[in-house]
Design a protein around this motif. Structure first.
Motif, short mmCIF file in Angstrom:
data_model
loop_
_atom_site.label_atom_id
_atom_site.label_comp_id
_atom_site.label_asym_id
_atom_site.label_seq_id
_atom_site.Cartn_x
_atom_site.Cartn_y
_atom_site.Cartn_z
N ILE A 175 0.84 -1.20 0.00
CA ILE A 175 0.00 0.00 0.00
C ILE A 175 0.87 1.25 0.00
CG2 ILE A 175 -1.72 1.31 1.30
CD1 ILE A 175 -2.66 -1.45 2.43
N HIS A 176 1.93 1.23 0.80
CA HIS A 176 2.89 2.34 0.84
C HIS A 176 3.45 2.60 -0.55
CE1 HIS A 176 6.92 4.12 1.86
NE2 HIS A 176 6.20 4.78 2.76
N ARG A 177 3.87 1.54 -1.22
CA ARG A 177 4.43 1.68 -2.58
C ARG A 177 3.37 2.15 -3.56
NH1 ARG A 177 4.74 -2.44 -6.36
NH2 ARG A 177 4.55 -4.02 -4.72
N ALA A 178 2.16 1.65 -3.42
CA ALA A 178 1.08 2.04 -4.32
C ALA A 178 0.78 3.53 -4.21
CB ALA A 178 -0.18 1.23 -4.00
N LEU A 179 0.80 4.05 -2.99
CA LEU A 179 0.54 5.48 -2.80
C LEU A 179 1.59 6.33 -3.50
CD1 LEU A 179 -0.52 5.39 0.96
CD2 LEU A 179 -1.97 6.10 -0.96
N ALA A 180 2.86 5.94 -3.38
CA ALA A 180 3.93 6.69 -4.04
C ALA A 180 3.76 6.66 -5.56
CB ALA A 180 5.29 6.13 -3.64
N GLN A 181 3.43 5.48 -6.10
CA GLN A 181 3.25 5.37 -7.55
C GLN A 181 2.06 6.19 -8.03
OE1 GLN A 181 5.36 3.75 -9.80
NE2 GLN A 181 6.60 3.92 -7.95
N PHE A 182 0.96 6.16 -7.25
CA PHE A 182 -0.20 6.96 -7.60
C PHE A 182 0.15 8.45 -7.63
CE2 PHE A 182 -3.53 9.60 -5.55
CZ PHE A 182 -4.36 9.75 -6.65
N THR A 382 12.66 30.13 -7.07
CA THR A 382 12.49 28.70 -6.82
C THR A 382 11.36 28.45 -5.83
OG1 THR A 382 14.14 28.69 -5.04
CG2 THR A 382 14.94 28.24 -7.27
N LEU A 383 10.72 27.29 -5.99
CA LEU A 383 9.66 26.86 -5.09
C LEU A 383 9.82 25.36 -4.84
CD1 LEU A 383 8.21 28.75 -7.56
CD2 LEU A 383 6.42 28.81 -5.81
N ASN A 384 9.34 24.90 -3.70
CA ASN A 384 9.40 23.48 -3.40
C ASN A 384 8.19 23.09 -2.56
OD1 ASN A 384 10.25 23.40 -0.34
ND2 ASN A 384 11.56 24.94 -1.30
N GLY A 385 7.81 21.82 -2.66
CA GLY A 385 6.68 21.36 -1.87
C GLY A 385 6.52 19.85 -1.93
N SER A 386 5.96 19.29 -0.88
CA SER A 386 5.70 17.86 -0.82
C SER A 386 4.44 17.53 -1.60
CB SER A 386 5.50 17.40 0.62
OG SER A 386 6.53 17.88 1.45
N GLY A 387 4.53 16.43 -2.36
CA GLY A 387 3.35 16.09 -3.12
C GLY A 387 2.99 14.61 -3.16
N LEU A 388 3.08 13.83 -2.09
CA LEU A 388 3.07 14.21 -0.67
C LEU A 388 4.14 13.44 0.08
CD1 LEU A 388 -0.77 13.67 -0.28
CD2 LEU A 388 0.30 15.91 -0.35
N LEU A 394 0.24 7.26 4.04
CA LEU A 394 -0.13 5.91 4.46
C LEU A 394 -0.88 5.95 5.79
CD1 LEU A 394 0.10 2.79 4.20
CD2 LEU A 394 2.28 2.98 5.43
N ILE A 395 -0.38 6.71 6.74
CA ILE A 395 -1.04 6.86 8.04
C ILE A 395 -2.47 7.35 7.85
CG2 ILE A 395 -1.07 8.22 10.17
CD1 ILE A 395 2.02 8.24 10.02
N ALA A 396 -2.64 8.38 7.01
CA ALA A 396 -3.96 8.97 6.81
C ALA A 396 -4.92 7.98 6.15
CB ALA A 396 -3.84 10.23 5.97
N VAL A 397 -4.43 7.25 5.16
CA VAL A 397 -5.27 6.25 4.48
C VAL A 397 -5.70 5.16 5.45
CG1 VAL A 397 -5.15 4.37 2.79
CG2 VAL A 397 -4.46 6.67 2.14
N LEU A 398 -4.77 4.68 6.27
CA LEU A 398 -5.09 3.62 7.21
C LEU A 398 -6.07 4.09 8.29
CD1 LEU A 398 -1.51 2.09 7.69
CD2 LEU A 398 -3.38 1.16 6.32
N GLU A 399 -5.83 5.26 8.85
CA GLU A 399 -6.70 5.73 9.93
C GLU A 399 -8.09 6.11 9.43
OE1 GLU A 399 -5.11 8.52 12.68
OE2 GLU A 399 -3.27 7.36 13.05
#
Length: 431
Positions: A175-182, A382-388, A394-399
């Motif tokens: 699931i962790h890997r799937a989230l990153a790929q998505f 320059t700009l930067n940001g988490s995406g995500l 993973l924590i949010a999806v599980l909870e």
């Protein structure tokens, strides 16, 4: 890094903007005193160099005329001026280094519309999406959910590496890997970012360029042979333009990378020690944009929307806040934090931070562009940001997906990455 010319031209405005950050004192007088001393030494070296050059020309004439006394006097003068030039240049270089180090240690100036405040309590909410899920049972934190426990092993991680590490296995790892790929696919296919794969080991100059050095070295890990483990792919993606002068039509550049990240968490002792919310090693999908100065504020909103879109596709309630001057990072002029709802903690927690840095990093990297209308090269923005942040996602999806029986219903958008499976079953398998 700051523009010394702008400080010279309006030191009061510089101090006024800088001191909007709590606990930061006016520094323009110290900067300008050091700058004046440096410029005086440079001017003195140039005068001594001119005297040396003049005496050098006269030495030949004295020798040709047979005036031995004048020849010896001029030759001695040349030697004195040469030594004087070297001394002045050495002193000027030392002052230049001191000035550069002082400027490197001063945080970026907040934009006028960045709210003032002391800490996170003064951040300002600007957007909210979704309704936090109401559960008819007592929600658990991610590491307490029965279907998760077998796939999230902190004890083995502690044996391997110590505190604040985790071993993910089986369905949870998938699931962790799937989230990153998505996330990566969404940013490429829908948001127009360029997928980039970069090293996670970098040199001092790269950490300096994005502002992790010299002040924040203790927050990162350094190898015995001098490389740094990146705290985020912001370091590598932003430094792609380090030392470059590009054409205006090169801009904007929009990058995304999925990498391992490493942070010592030196300043967070005792915070979020349970579960995998705050780890020394974690994965993040990072966005970086390099833009024309006229477009960086619009780019901040665009990047914020990219990160928000991931949460909306996953069906996760969130809110977006503008960080106040007391909570904003060292290199930012304005920052949007996106906070996702976590039922297990009954609160919103940061899952993305998107910042516009203006030309602050570009000056440190000496990254410029040639204006389309001509004229001298200018510094990029320059700009930067988490995406995500993948682990926090993973924590949010599980909870948010947890059920009364201990299983977890997973967001529909990641089912294709899980072979069509839709649920983390109570026994820890996908079903």
């Amino acid at each position: 890094m700051h523009d010394i010319r702008a400080i010279r031209e309006n030191p009061a405005a510089f101090d006024a903007a800088l001191t909007r950050r709590p606990g930061v004192s006016p520094v323009s007088s110290d900067i300008l005193a050091l700058d004046e001393a440096r410029r005086s030494k440079i001017a003195a070296a140039e005068r001594a160099q001119a005297d040396q050059n003049k005496a050098s020309k006269e030495v030949g004439a004295a020798k040709a005329s047979g005036d031995d006394a004048e020849f010896e006097r001029l030759r001695a003068l040349v030697g004195e001026k040469k030594a004087e030039v070297a001394e002045m240049q050495t002193e000027a270089k030392a002052l230049d280094t001191q000035l550069s180090e002082m400027l490197m240690g001063i945080p970026n100036l907040p934009y006028d519309d960045t709210p003032e405040g002391a800490d996170e309590a003064d951040n300002v909410e600007i957007h909210r999406w979704g309704t936090p899920r109401t559960l008819d049972f007592a929600p658990k934190e991610h590491y307490e959910i029965p279907s998760v426990i077998s796939g999230m092993d902190f004890e083995t991680a502690a044996k391997l590496s110590g505190a604040r590490f985790v071993v993910l296995s089986g369905a949870v790892a998938r699931i962790h890997r799937a989230l990153a790929q998505f996330m990566i696919n969404t940013h490429i296919d829908q948001n127009g970012l360029t997928e980039t794969w970069t090293p996670v080991l970098v040199r001092d100059e790269m950490m300096l360029g994005t502002g992790q050095l010299p002040k924040f070295g203790e927050d990162s890990y350094r190898t015995t042979n001098g490389w740094w483990l990146v705290p985020t792919a912001e370091v590598t993606l932003t430094n792609i333009v380090n030392g470059m002068t590009v054409d205006a039509d090169y801009l904007p550049r929009r990058y995304v990378a999925h990498t391992q990240c490493f942070r010592s968490e030196a300043g967070s002792a005792g915070r979020d020690t349970a579960g995998m919310l705050r780890q020394h090693q974690f994965e993040k999908v990072e966005m970086v944009s390099v833009t024309h100065p006229d477009h960086s504020r619009d780019e901040l909103d665009r990047m914020t929307g990219c990160a928000q879109g991931i949460l909306e596709a996953l069906g996760l309630a969130y809110r977006t806040v503008v960080l106040c001057t007391g909570d904003m990072g060292f290199g930012a002029r304005r920052t949007h934090d996106i906070e996702v709802w976590l039922p297990g903690q009954n609160t919103y927690r940061e899952i993305s931070s998107v910042s516009v840095c203006g030309d602050f990093q570009a000056r440190r990297m000496n990254a410029r562009f040639k204006p389309a209308e001509g004229g001298k090269p200018q510094f990029l923005h320059t700009l930067n940001g988490s995406g995500l942040a993948v682990g926090r996602c993973l924590i949010a999806v599980l909870e948010n997906g947890q059920q009364a029986d201990g299983s977890v219903v997973l967001p529909e958008v990641i089912h294709p990455y899980l072979g069509g499976k839709s649920t983390l079953m109570v026994d820890g398998t996908l079903g």
